[in-house]
Each structure stands twice: as C-alpha cells, then as structure tokens.
Design a protein around this motif. Structure first.
Motif, PDB file in Angstrom:
ATOM      1  N   VAL A  45     -15.101  27.782 -18.092  1.00 51.27           N
ATOM      2  CA  VAL A  45     -14.720  26.662 -17.086  1.00 51.27           C
ATOM      3  C   VAL A  45     -13.546  27.058 -16.077  1.00 51.27           C
ATOM      4  O   VAL A  45     -13.314  26.222 -15.266  1.00 51.27           O
ATOM      5  N   LEU A  93     -13.964  26.292 -12.905  1.00 51.67           N
ATOM      6  CA  LEU A  93     -14.131  24.991 -12.221  1.00 51.67           C
ATOM      7  C   LEU A  93     -12.370  24.582 -11.644  1.00 51.67           C
ATOM      8  O   LEU A  93     -12.407  23.486 -10.888  1.00 51.67           O
ATOM      9  N   LEU A  94     -11.483  25.427 -11.935  1.00 49.94           N
ATOM     10  CA  LEU A  94     -10.579  25.177 -11.550  1.00 49.94           C
ATOM     11  C   LEU A  94     -10.245  25.195 -10.149  1.00 49.94           C
ATOM     12  O   LEU A  94     -10.992  25.967  -9.242  1.00 49.94           O
ATOM     13  N   ILE A 138     -21.889  17.479  -8.741  1.00 50.21           N
ATOM     14  CA  ILE A 138     -21.194  16.290  -9.034  1.00 50.21           C
ATOM     15  C   ILE A 138     -20.830  15.138  -7.967  1.00 50.21           C
ATOM     16  O   ILE A 138     -20.797  13.994  -8.314  1.00 50.21           O
ATOM     17  N   GLU A 139     -20.624  15.757  -6.995  1.00 50.03           N
ATOM     18  CA  GLU A 139     -20.331  14.931  -5.852  1.00 50.03           C
ATOM     19  C   GLU A 139     -21.417  14.147  -5.497  1.00 50.03           C
ATOM     20  O   GLU A 139     -21.444  13.164  -5.262  1.00 50.03           O
ATOM     21  N   GLY A 163     -20.996  14.606 -13.559  1.00 54.62           N
ATOM     22  CA  GLY A 163     -19.705  14.839 -13.904  1.00 54.62           C
ATOM     23  C   GLY A 163     -19.515  14.209 -15.478  1.00 54.62           C
ATOM     24  O   GLY A 163     -18.688  14.953 -16.105  1.00 54.62           O
ATOM     25  N   LEU A 184     -17.913  16.282 -18.288  1.00 55.27           N
ATOM     26  CA  LEU A 184     -16.733  15.858 -19.049  1.00 55.27           C
ATOM     27  C   LEU A 184     -16.993  15.590 -20.362  1.00 55.27           C
ATOM     28  O   LEU A 184     -15.993  16.037 -21.478  1.00 55.27           O
ATOM     29  N   LEU A 244     -16.968  19.110 -22.187  1.00 56.56           N
ATOM     30  CA  LEU A 244     -15.725  19.650 -22.281  1.00 56.56           C
ATOM     31  C   LEU A 244     -14.855  19.041 -23.370  1.00 56.56           C
ATOM     32  O   LEU A 244     -14.146  19.647 -23.923  1.00 56.56           O
ATOM     33  N   VAL A 289     -12.842  20.587 -26.241  1.00 53.50           N
ATOM     34  CA  VAL A 289     -11.276  20.554 -26.888  1.00 53.50           C
ATOM     35  C   VAL A 289     -11.204  20.309 -28.186  1.00 53.50           C
ATOM     36  O   VAL A 289     -10.179  20.810 -28.803  1.00 53.50           O
ATOM     37  N   ARG A 309     -15.637  12.111  -7.270  1.00 55.31           N
ATOM     38  CA  ARG A 309     -14.579  12.975  -7.015  1.00 55.31           C
ATOM     39  C   ARG A 309     -13.586  12.662  -8.191  1.00 55.31           C
ATOM     40  O   ARG A 309     -12.719  13.276  -8.780  1.00 55.31           O
ATOM     41  N   GLY A 363     -14.571  12.308 -11.215  1.00 54.41           N
ATOM     42  CA  GLY A 363     -15.014  12.803 -12.392  1.00 54.41           C
ATOM     43  C   GLY A 363     -14.761  14.399 -12.289  1.00 54.41           C
ATOM     44  O   GLY A 363     -14.203  15.229 -13.158  1.00 54.41           O
ATOM     45  N   LEU A 364     -14.636  14.856 -10.964  1.00 52.34           N
ATOM     46  CA  LEU A 364     -14.333  16.450 -10.623  1.00 52.34           C
ATOM     47  C   LEU A 364     -12.915  16.368 -11.240  1.00 52.34           C
ATOM     48  O   LEU A 364     -12.506  17.491 -11.674  1.00 52.34           O
ATOM     49  N   MET A 386     -11.006  14.798 -13.037  1.00 54.29           N
ATOM     50  CA  MET A 386     -10.882  14.987 -14.488  1.00 54.29           C
ATOM     51  C   MET A 386     -11.503  16.156 -15.080  1.00 54.29           C
ATOM     52  O   MET A 386     -10.944  16.706 -16.251  1.00 54.29           O
ATOM     53  N   LEU A 387     -12.598  16.461 -14.706  1.00 53.30           N
ATOM     54  CA  LEU A 387     -12.964  17.674 -15.335  1.00 53.30           C
ATOM     55  C   LEU A 387     -11.954  19.024 -15.113  1.00 53.30           C
ATOM     56  O   LEU A 387     -11.868  19.842 -15.923  1.00 53.30           O
ATOM     57  N   GLN A 388     -11.491  19.201 -13.864  1.00 54.93           N
ATOM     58  CA  GLN A 388     -10.416  20.182 -13.801  1.00 54.93           C
ATOM     59  C   GLN A 388      -9.331  20.033 -14.645  1.00 54.93           C
ATOM     60  O   GLN A 388      -8.697  20.970 -15.203  1.00 54.93           O
ATOM     61  N   LEU A 414      -9.110  18.544 -17.776  1.00 57.81           N
ATOM     62  CA  LEU A 414      -9.771  19.126 -18.859  1.00 57.81           C
ATOM     63  C   LEU A 414      -9.957  20.576 -18.973  1.00 57.81           C
ATOM     64  O   LEU A 414      -9.742  21.132 -19.986  1.00 57.81           O
ATOM     65  N   SER A 415     -10.280  21.315 -17.903  1.00 58.20           N
ATOM     66  CA  SER A 415     -10.591  22.646 -18.019  1.00 58.20           C
ATOM     67  C   SER A 415      -9.309  23.260 -18.105  1.00 58.20           C
ATOM     68  O   SER A 415      -9.057  24.115 -19.046  1.00 58.20           O
ATOM     69  N   SER A 416      -8.070  22.846 -17.612  1.00 62.05           N
ATOM     70  CA  SER A 416      -6.797  23.460 -17.718  1.00 62.05           C
ATOM     71  C   SER A 416      -6.366  23.174 -19.220  1.00 62.05           C
ATOM     72  O   SER A 416      -5.736  23.928 -19.904  1.00 62.05           O
ATOM     73  N   ARG A 417      -6.584  22.060 -19.763  1.00 61.33           N
ATOM     74  CA  ARG A 417      -6.216  21.668 -21.125  1.00 61.33           C
ATOM     75  C   ARG A 417      -6.863  22.697 -21.958  1.00 61.33           C
ATOM     76  O   ARG A 417      -6.346  23.130 -22.994  1.00 61.33           O
ATOM     77  N   VAL A 418      -8.164  23.155 -21.804  1.00 58.71           N
ATOM     78  CA  VAL A 418      -9.155  24.152 -22.498  1.00 58.71           C
ATOM     79  C   VAL A 418      -8.164  25.201 -22.669  1.00 58.71           C
ATOM     80  O   VAL A 418      -8.010  25.842 -23.460  1.00 58.71           O
TER      81      VAL A 418
END
Lengths: 235, 235
Positions: A89, A92-93, A124-125, A131, A135, A138, A142, B129, B131-132, B134-136, B138-142
DNA sequence: GCCCCCTGTCTGGCTGGCTGCTGATTCTTG
DNA sequence: CAAGAATCAGCAGCCAGCCAGACAGGGGGC
C-alpha cells in the motif's frame, strides 16, 4: 527487483465495466493495464527493501510474510498476510516515488495479482466501486494488524504465544478431525520472529502446551484441539 | 453511546462538488449528510466497546487513544492516533452491523469530524476522488500501525521504550528550544500500557535515559534532545 | 547419501515484573 | 483559594521468566 515468475503476461484487455459488475477485486485488478497474475514459490522474495514501490498486490492464495531485516542480521515479522489481503500500500500514498522498507517473502506457495499504483488510481477514478472495495480491504487489514498489536502487548510469553496461535487459527485455520489446524508450516524460529521471542523459548512453551494436551504438532503443522478452551486458559 | 459534545449540528448543506474541488477530506466529510464536528475534552470517551459501529471518524486536532479493556481491569493501548488519522473503520466493512470492540478516548482535547458510514459510502460512489483520499488516509494508518508492531517486537524494554519515544516524536513532536518535545501529557502508566510493560519499569528506564542526558521531562512532557543520537544508541 | 535446518534440552545469569511504601503533583470541590 | 482526594513518580527487595550459548539427535530436501 522482483523474483516472482509471471504466470501470464500483462494485459489491458478485458472489459473493466464487466469486471466491476462481476464484483470482486480480483477480476477488477486483472483488467487493469499492467496487471499480472503471479505464482511465487515458497521462500521466494516478492519485494526487497529498497525496491521502488510502484505496484499494489492482492494476495489470492497462500500467505506472505512482511518483515524488517536489521543490520545485526536479526529479522522480525511485521505481518503474516492471508488470502484477500491487500499489500504494497505504500505505493498508494501521494505523489513522489518511495522505496519499500519491508521484505516481502512468500511464506507458502503464493498466488497473487498485482497492478501498477497508477492504474489502480485511474481505475478508482473511473469507477468509484473499485475504491470502495479497496477501502474495505484495507479496513480489514487495519483490524488484523491491530489484533497483532494486542497480541504483542501481552507481558508474558506464554499468553503472547497463545494469543498468536489464536490469531493464526482465525487467519489460517482449517477444520481437522479434532480441532483446527493452522495451515502453515511454522518453524519455532518463525514464530519467535513474529512475537518477539527466541527459538528456545517457543520450543519450551509449545512443549508445555503439547504436554497439557492443548495442541498437536505434525510436521510443522499445529492443530489446536479446542481454541475456546485455549483462549479461556489465559485472560 | 457517545459522550462527545457536538459543536455544530448535523447538516447536509454545502456543495459536495465544491468541497471535493477544495481537496481535503475534512471539507468533504463536513458536507456529508449526518456529519458533525465534535469537540471532546481530554479523558472523555468517544466510543465504548459494544457501541454500534456506524460512524467513521477523522481526527482533526489532538490525539485519540484506542484501547482494549480486559475483565481483569488491565488496559492496553492499541493505537495512539494523531492528526488526520481515520478511525472507526470497522463501520466501513461490508454489510451487517457490527459493534465496536475498542475503547476510544480523547487523549488530549480533540477536534474531530465524523459521518455515518452509509453517507461515506454514498459519497465515494458519487465521486471517486473521495475514495482515493480515504484510501490514502487508511494506507498511512496501516504503515503507522506496522511501525508500532516493529516497536513491540523489540525484546528488551529499553529499546522498546526508545523506539516508542521515536514514534511519538514522529507523530506528536514539536520543535523545542533544544531538541523535540512530544506534545502529549504522558504518564508512565500510559507508556507502559502502550508498550506492554509496567509502570515501575518505565519509571526506571526513563530515569536512566534522563541521567544519561538523552531527554528531559517537564510536567509529563518529554523532550528528546537528539532523536538521531537516541536512535543510534540502539540498533 | 549428504547436509542443512529444525527440534529438544541444559546451565547460568540477568532483566524485568511484582509488592509495598512514600512523597510529589494534579484535580476537584466547597 | 484552600483542603482533600486521587493520581503520579520514585525507590528498594525479591524472585520468576526468559535470553544467551552450546550441543546432540533427527528429519526433510536436494
């Protein structure tokens, strides 16, 4: 650097809209440009620290170990990923390219699919349901990781080991003739690296649990006779 | 059950499209139907184990502690969330309603926004966008959670504590006249609950670090003089 | 068949958890 | 603002659990 052997070449064929209607992340990712389905043999590396982080992976079958290797040679396991786990992931950042800092190894024979992060973003877009599915993937990742944190904050090694075994039951358990078998070939060393202990201690504690009649080990496969009883045995 | 005091009532006003153009998750979530902005005082509960999981939270300001409470009265910290962390992700998981199993408490004075999971889902379907982003999130949360796992697998308490302090520096550090101050009021007990140790041990180890001149503690605020040196001191 | 990795066991030594106590700090409340 | 309550910090002594290091036997893979 990737040691995986690609089973089928990249393709951007297929109809993305149809795939989304089909409903699974697998089918969707398979249709992305640059995606691939990879089969990786047990023990082979999927990515190394320092590799550029540009693909997102979805584990279809098997288990993947994410670990961090220290200069001392010591290695600790950060996650044991199960089927349907999203990983990689980092890619994805936002924005600028970054490098992997974990070592990803196939812990069993692995079947996985992957796609460039850029394709995933575009998908996703293009359709928001993608997405949403990612989500959810992920989110469960978590929760899985947080369970592992719970395991690791137990003070005595005994409850730590038991807690870990129960996690493995949840993630990799298959029903056996009596109890639940963890469908992984786990060496004591591997367990030690996952829960922050040493090989010798794991050997001793597993021996204790076995002589108490809580589990059985047959060629590195652990069978828990009664997970509920095991859980109750420790607070 | 929610003890938070709502600063502004729910509203579905505002233009979602405009908000998305604005670009931050905050503005987007604020426009969702049923969203609210909450101010929570230090020590107050945000959600309890057993509460229905139906809202998603975004921490705007302050710190939130996620913990698990055991029958024994023991409490362990699963995560210390920092600004811009998404939490309450359980509610995003598919289908049937589920209940919280963590205790979420405001660790400092907290400013956060929340919205029903259903609204979030709709917003994502409406504009990808969202979703995108939020995905980012959550990624950083992981990644954040995995860093914590690394911390917890260190065997000796000393490096575990140091590793944790460095994590806190990254997440809550503010520059001080000399070094970096962790902008949290941390009791020794709180640290112990986060890294799986005991109050007494933390007292001793912090005392050691202080007498070595690595840090200073002033009214529960820890200042690390030289994080790099501290990191080097341990492998 | 060979070799490497894995399992099992022992000894010694030290870390860190547990208990109990005291003084300090912070919070609450009249 | 001051008194009381509650939480927090620091210290010491005891002891168990776990780590380090070493070694022997065995089983699976090539």
């Amino acid at each position: 650097m990737s040691f995986s052997q690609t089973a089928s070449p990249s393709r951007s064929s297929g109809n993305v809209t149809d795939a989304i209607a089909g409903g699974t992340l697998t089918t969707i990712i398979r249709c992305l440009s640059g995606s691939s389905l990879d089969l990786v043999e047990r023990g082979k590396t999927i990515f190394l620290p320092g590799d550029p982080a540009e693909r997102v992976y979805l584990l279809r079958c098997g288990a993947v170990r994410l670990s961090r290797v220290y200069e001392s040679g010591e290695e600790i396991t950060v996650a044991l990923l199960r089927e349907n786990s999203l990983f990689g992931v980092l890619s994805l950042l936002t924005g600028h390219r970054s490098d992997r800092f974990y070592h990803a190894v196939a812990f069993t024979r692995v079947e996985m699919i992957s796609a460039p992060a850029t394709s995933v973003r575009q998908a996703i877009e293009g359709d928001a349901r993608v997405g949403l599915m990612m989500l959810q993937g992920l989110s469960s990742r978590v929760l899985q990781t947080e369970t592992m944190i719970e395991t690791l904050t137990h003070r005595d090694m005994s409850s730590r080991l038991v807690s870990f075994l129960l996690v493995l039951c949840r993630d990799f358990g298959v029903p056996a003739d009596q109890g639940i078998t963890i469908d992984l070939r786990l060496s004591h060393q591997a367990i030690a690296e996952a829960i922050g202990s040493t090989r010798v201690t794991i050997t001793r504690l597993l021996g204790d649990l076995r002589s108490e009649g809580m589990l059985r080990i047959d060629r590195k496969r652990i069978t828990i006779f009664d997970p509920v009883a095991l859980a109750r045995r420790f607070s």
